[in-house]
Design a protein around this motif. Sequence first.
Motif, PDB file in Angstrom:
ATOM      1  N   ALA A 173       1.353  32.888  19.248  1.00 42.39           N
ATOM      2  CA  ALA A 173       1.045  31.507  19.622  1.00 42.39           C
ATOM      3  C   ALA A 173       0.805  30.634  18.397  1.00 42.39           C
ATOM      4  N   SER A 177       3.801  28.090  19.409  1.00 43.07           N
ATOM      5  CA  SER A 177       3.051  28.066  20.667  1.00 43.07           C
ATOM      6  C   SER A 177       3.934  27.870  21.896  1.00 43.07           C
ATOM      7  N   ASP A 200       1.429  30.100  24.078  1.00 40.08           N
ATOM      8  CA  ASP A 200       0.071  29.561  24.195  1.00 40.08           C
ATOM      9  C   ASP A 200      -0.538  29.905  25.548  1.00 40.08           C
TER      10      ASP A 200
END
Length: 225
Positions: A173, A177, A200
């Motif tokens: 991430a 992300s 993410d």
Amino acid sequence: MAEFYIVATPIGNLGDMTFRAVETLKSVDVVACEDTRRTLQLLNHFGIRKPLLSCRAHNEQSASEKILALLDKGQNVAYVSDAGTPSVSDPGGLTVRKARAAGHRVTPIPGASAFATLVSVSGGMDKTVIFEGFLSPKSGRRKSRVAELMKTECGFVLYESPFRIVKLLADIAEIDSKRIVIVGREMTKLHEEIISGSADDVYGIFSGREKIAGEFSVYISGKNC
């Protein structure tokens, strides 16, 4: 000439054992295996009784010589790892090379693989998929390798333990992300989970859990959400 069989076994659900794998294990003289206790449970489930020979990552050098000696005597030997396909992030590769060099026939008995299982539900996003397996447990090396793989813009598959899965997802991430990530946890087992989304989002799901258990395979696509 004796035959050396490389036999894939289930990664969780014993119903995934193939008929050919069962028949092969019934037919050989000796079963070499990564963990004799786990393999004994597998053989007992299918009503198979065979002598077992331990061949783990830490003793494969010496164990491979014992396997070659059996093959030289004309005995057929099967090799199984703890789960999935031997030599795919599991022991077996060294013994395969030695057996083939000694002139013995090496026969694959295909079946379950965590890599193929996860890719099959990835949605076919990437034309090229790299199998990387387990990364270094050291944080710097792990993150550096993830960054290298992500730069290829190909899909790739990693294996990870429950103790480091959140750290791995955090690394992914942080690097990108929005990269599409698919996590397979306890695949084929009772508590199987397949979770997908942006790097993410997937990191947020697992970092928010109080307890994490199970075996993990992680598909990182070359594409973003």
